[in-house]
Design an enzyme around this catalytic site. Structure first.
Site, mmCIF file in Angstrom:
data_model
loop_
_atom_site.group_PDB
_atom_site.id
_atom_site.type_symbol
_atom_site.label_atom_id
_atom_site.label_comp_id
_atom_site.label_asym_id
_atom_site.label_seq_id
_atom_site.Cartn_x
_atom_site.Cartn_y
_atom_site.Cartn_z
ATOM 1 N N TYR A 89 1.136 7.105 8.885
ATOM 2 C CA TYR A 89 1.804 6.302 7.843
ATOM 3 C C TYR A 89 2.266 4.958 8.397
ATOM 4 O O TYR A 89 1.971 3.902 7.832
ATOM 5 C CB TYR A 89 2.993 7.096 7.290
ATOM 6 C CG TYR A 89 3.742 6.393 6.180
ATOM 7 C CD1 TYR A 89 3.253 6.379 4.879
ATOM 8 C CD2 TYR A 89 4.954 5.738 6.430
ATOM 9 C CE1 TYR A 89 3.940 5.736 3.857
ATOM 10 C CE2 TYR A 89 5.642 5.105 5.415
ATOM 11 C CZ TYR A 89 5.138 5.101 4.130
ATOM 12 O OH TYR A 89 5.829 4.471 3.119
ATOM 13 N N ASP B 99 -8.734 5.866 -8.164
ATOM 14 C CA ASP B 99 -8.348 6.105 -6.773
ATOM 15 C C ASP B 99 -8.606 4.797 -6.026
ATOM 16 O O ASP B 99 -9.755 4.362 -5.890
ATOM 17 C CB ASP B 99 -9.213 7.239 -6.200
ATOM 18 C CG ASP B 99 -8.964 7.485 -4.719
ATOM 19 O OD1 ASP B 99 -8.251 6.683 -4.080
ATOM 20 O OD2 ASP B 99 -9.503 8.484 -4.201
ATOM 21 N N VAL B 100 -7.547 4.170 -5.524
ATOM 22 C CA VAL B 100 -7.713 2.836 -4.932
ATOM 23 C C VAL B 100 -8.542 2.843 -3.644
ATOM 24 O O VAL B 100 -8.964 1.788 -3.172
ATOM 25 C CB VAL B 100 -6.355 2.139 -4.654
ATOM 26 C CG1 VAL B 100 -5.608 1.853 -5.947
ATOM 27 C CG2 VAL B 100 -5.500 2.940 -3.677
HETATM 28 N N1 LIG Z 1 10.160 5.755 -1.501
HETATM 29 C C1 LIG Z 1 10.395 5.253 -0.310
HETATM 30 O O1 LIG Z 1 11.391 5.582 0.347
HETATM 31 C C2 LIG Z 1 9.457 4.234 0.285
HETATM 32 C C3 LIG Z 1 9.837 3.606 1.470
HETATM 33 C C4 LIG Z 1 8.984 2.675 2.044
HETATM 34 C C5 LIG Z 1 7.772 2.361 1.418
HETATM 35 N N2 LIG Z 1 7.424 3.010 0.267
HETATM 36 C C6 LIG Z 1 6.127 2.637 -0.331
HETATM 37 O O2 LIG Z 1 6.295 2.285 -1.676
HETATM 38 C C7 LIG Z 1 5.102 2.600 -2.422
HETATM 39 C C8 LIG Z 1 5.460 3.416 -3.652
HETATM 40 O O3 LIG Z 1 6.113 4.578 -3.214
HETATM 41 P P1 LIG Z 1 6.954 5.548 -4.158
HETATM 42 O O4 LIG Z 1 8.121 6.000 -3.364
HETATM 43 O O5 LIG Z 1 7.136 4.951 -5.506
HETATM 44 O O6 LIG Z 1 5.905 6.762 -4.172
HETATM 45 P P2 LIG Z 1 5.488 7.820 -5.299
HETATM 46 O O7 LIG Z 1 4.783 8.902 -4.568
HETATM 47 O O8 LIG Z 1 6.649 8.169 -6.166
HETATM 48 O O9 LIG Z 1 4.451 6.955 -6.175
HETATM 49 C C9 LIG Z 1 3.196 6.583 -5.645
HETATM 50 C C10 LIG Z 1 2.190 6.523 -6.767
HETATM 51 O O10 LIG Z 1 0.930 6.172 -6.180
HETATM 52 C C11 LIG Z 1 -0.066 7.014 -6.745
HETATM 53 N N3 LIG Z 1 -1.193 7.133 -5.810
HETATM 54 C C12 LIG Z 1 -1.249 7.852 -4.668
HETATM 55 N N4 LIG Z 1 -2.469 7.759 -4.133
HETATM 56 C C13 LIG Z 1 -3.206 6.955 -4.939
HETATM 57 C C14 LIG Z 1 -4.551 6.473 -4.919
HETATM 58 N N5 LIG Z 1 -5.394 6.841 -3.950
HETATM 59 N N6 LIG Z 1 -4.956 5.654 -5.923
HETATM 60 C C15 LIG Z 1 -4.115 5.306 -6.923
HETATM 61 N N7 LIG Z 1 -2.854 5.740 -7.004
HETATM 62 C C16 LIG Z 1 -2.401 6.555 -6.021
HETATM 63 C C17 LIG Z 1 0.642 8.342 -6.973
HETATM 64 O O11 LIG Z 1 -0.044 9.172 -7.888
HETATM 65 C C18 LIG Z 1 2.004 7.869 -7.471
HETATM 66 O O12 LIG Z 1 2.023 7.714 -8.865
HETATM 67 C C19 LIG Z 1 4.195 3.359 -1.446
HETATM 68 O O13 LIG Z 1 3.220 2.475 -0.926
HETATM 69 C C20 LIG Z 1 5.143 3.788 -0.350
HETATM 70 O O14 LIG Z 1 4.501 3.962 0.891
HETATM 71 C C21 LIG Z 1 8.240 3.924 -0.319
#
Ligand SMILES: NC(=O)c1ccc[n+]([C@@H]2O[C@H](COP(=O)([O-])OP(=O)(O)OC[C@H]3O[C@@H](n4cnc5c(N)ncnc54)[C@H](O)[C@@H]3O)[C@@H](O)[C@H]2O)c1
Length: 280
Positions: A172, A80-81
């Site tokens: 967020y 957990d980061v």
């Molecule tokens: N998908 C989008 O539209 C979008 C848009 C803008 C920004 N983002 C950002 O991109 C990044 C990745 O998003 P995604 O869409 O791949 O999300 P996702 O939810 O598919 O993947 C996120 C991963 O992070 C892991 N995670 C969550 N909390 C954690 C913690 N405390 N410690 C370690 N791991 C943890 C989850 O288990 C998951 O595997 C995120 O930071 C998100 O905010 C995504």
């Protein structure tokens, strides 16, 4: 023992293998069990890097790690980061296992989309803990190890929500705006150690996170405001992340690259222009 085909001893072969492996660069990617983090993992592996996958979802991480089928060049660590002890242990395990860290991708993030008046203090605390404190802790752990190895590169995954306020994103959006500033702060302080720090700001990408928070009506709104008229692909994000970690970006630090189909550049008027068939 002598190899009957090459004539070389197996001891020599092992040593050669170890030397090549030692020089192979290592990226630590948080939130790598799925989505953008997993796509980035595959991109680094395809470029001959070794990758440490950190994720809070232990079972999913184990499945992903198995499916990658690259036991010599990957290491999965349940972490957990937002937990300082877990982060310290993960980076120690990384160094013990692979001996170096060349890149860190602070990708792990969570989205709790609620109106301000429904956002609890627990919601607020958790979003900030994962999205902002997580990158702070991981960077503090990685930077000395990168310094000892002659430098490195860090990429923080922010969001267009870091740049522009929108509905439901009090926690967020604020966490991502904080991360955008943290990127510049890190870049200024770590430049002297040979560490570059940049951010990638995704527009909408069709990952599990987006599926959970984007209703059909919101999806239509996104299309209305994106010049390229589609969501981004995880691979398109991975490309930008890899570029910023690579030598090709050797003079880029303190920047945020929007990978968003033109979303951030857009003001009002695009849907009308499209309806009138006048958008090029
Ligand atoms: N998908 C989008 O539209 C979008 C848009 C803008 C920004 N983002 C950002 O991109 C990044 C990745 O998003 P995604 O869409 O791949 O999300 P996702 O939810 O598919 O993947 C996120 C991963 O992070 C892991 N995670 C969550 N909390 C954690 C913690 N405390 N410690 C370690 N791991 C943890 C989850 O288990 C998951 O595997 C995120 O930071 C998100 O905010 C995504």
């Amino acid at each position: 023992m002598v190899n009957p085909i090459s004539g070389a001893s197996s001891l020599n072969q092992e040593t050669e293998h170890e030397m090549t492996t030692e020089k192979q660069k290592v990226a630590v990617i948080t939130g790598a069990a799925r989505g953008i983090g997993l796509a980035a993992t595959k991109r680094f592996l395809a470029e001959g890097w070794r990758v440490v996958l950190l994720d809070i979802e232990g079972e999913l991480l184990a499945q992903t790690h198995k499916a990658l089928a690259a036991p010599d060049t990957t290491l999965a660590i349940h972490c957990d980061v937002s937990n300082a002890d877990a982060v310290a242990a993960a980076f120690k395990q990384t160094i013990d296992h692979f001996g170096r860290i060349d890149a860190l991708v602070n990708n792990a993030g969570i989205a709790i989309f609620k109106p301000l008046l429904e956002t609890t203090q627990d919601d607020w605390n958790r979003v900030l803990a994962v999205n902002l404190t997580g990158p702070f802790l991981c960077t503090q752990a990685a930077a000395p190890l990168m310094r000892d190895n002659g430098g490195g590169a860090i990429v923080n995954i922010t969001s267009i929500s870091a740049l522009r306020a929108s509905t439901l994103r009090t926690a967020y959006g604020t966490s991502k705006a904080g991360l955008a500033h943290l990127t510049k702060q890190f870049a200024v302080e770590l430049g002297g150690l040979g560490i570059r720090v940049n951010a990638v700001a995704p527009g909408p990408v069709d990952t599990a996170m987006a599926k959970a928070v984007h209703t059909p009506a919101i999806r239509a709104d996104y299309h209305d405001t994106i010049p390229l008229n589609r969501y981004g692909l995880e691979e398109e994000l991975a490309e930008a992340i890899f570029f910023l970690c690579s030598e090709r970006a050797s003079y880029i630090t303190g920047q945020m690259l929007c990978v968003d189909g033109g979303f951030e550049a857009t003001g009002i008027g695009l849907p009308t222009l499209r309806r009138e068939g006048r958008n090029g």
